[in-house]
Design a protein around this motif. Structure first.
Motif, PDB file in Angstrom:
ATOM      1  N   ASP A  23     -33.531 -27.008  33.150  1.00 40.75           N
ATOM      2  CA  ASP A  23     -33.840 -26.805  31.568  1.00 40.75           C
ATOM      3  C   ASP A  23     -35.704 -26.744  32.022  1.00 40.75           C
ATOM      4  O   ASP A  23     -36.246 -27.802  32.111  1.00 40.75           O
ATOM      5  N   ASP A  25     -38.335 -26.602  30.064  1.00 41.58           N
ATOM      6  CA  ASP A  25     -38.590 -27.442  29.052  1.00 41.58           C
ATOM      7  C   ASP A  25     -38.978 -28.861  29.999  1.00 41.58           C
ATOM      8  O   ASP A  25     -40.210 -29.445  29.289  1.00 41.58           O
ATOM      9  N   ARG A  42     -33.832 -21.364  27.719  1.00 37.41           N
ATOM     10  CA  ARG A  42     -34.532 -22.039  27.668  1.00 37.41           C
ATOM     11  C   ARG A  42     -33.917 -23.679  29.090  1.00 37.41           C
ATOM     12  O   ARG A  42     -34.518 -23.642  29.400  1.00 37.41           O
TER      13      ARG A  42
END
Length: 128
Positions: A23, A25, A42
């Motif tokens: 991930d 992010d 993402r």
């Protein structure tokens, strides 16, 4: 071209560590030099392209070469101006926690300068 390998062990489960990689992010949460990741997807995938923005506002262009979610490995290339490095990451079980390794290929001085930040990030990556 030089090669430098770093590793870290910690109490976080391998699946947890892998999700922190997968991930994008979440990268700033364990990698103190990263402020943000700018890309269309993402979740790590082969061919993913974008930029990594440092806390100093410097942006490096990247492309993900390979991802193996089952083996928990991935490889990417990063470019900042004329500087190009290739990074290969692995996560594996280690006792009750996990171990991670990073092998970097590129100009020796660049790799040696980046190694302390990378080592810190790896240790933060595997913490619970």
């Amino acid at each position: 071209m030089a090669r430098v390998t770093l590793s870290a062990q910690g109490a976080a489960a391998p699946g947890t560590v892998w999700q922190r990689y997968a991930d994008v992010d979440r990268w700033p949460s364990w990698s103190p030099q990263i402020k943000a990741v700018h890309c269309a997807g993402r979740r790590l995938s082969p061919g993913m392209r974008g930029t990594v923005e440092s806390v100093a506002g410097i942006r490096a262009v990247f492309v993900v070469e390979a991802v193996d979610h089952d083996r928990r490995t991935w490889t990417w290339r990063v470019r900042l101006g004329r500087i190009r490095i290739r990074l290969h990451h692995e996560v594996r079980p280690q006792g009750p926690g996990s171990a991670t390794s990073l092998t970097m290929y590129g100009p020796q001085l660049v790799l040696l300068a980046y190694a302390p930040l990378a080592r810190l990030a790896l240790h933060r990556l595997v913490r619970p």
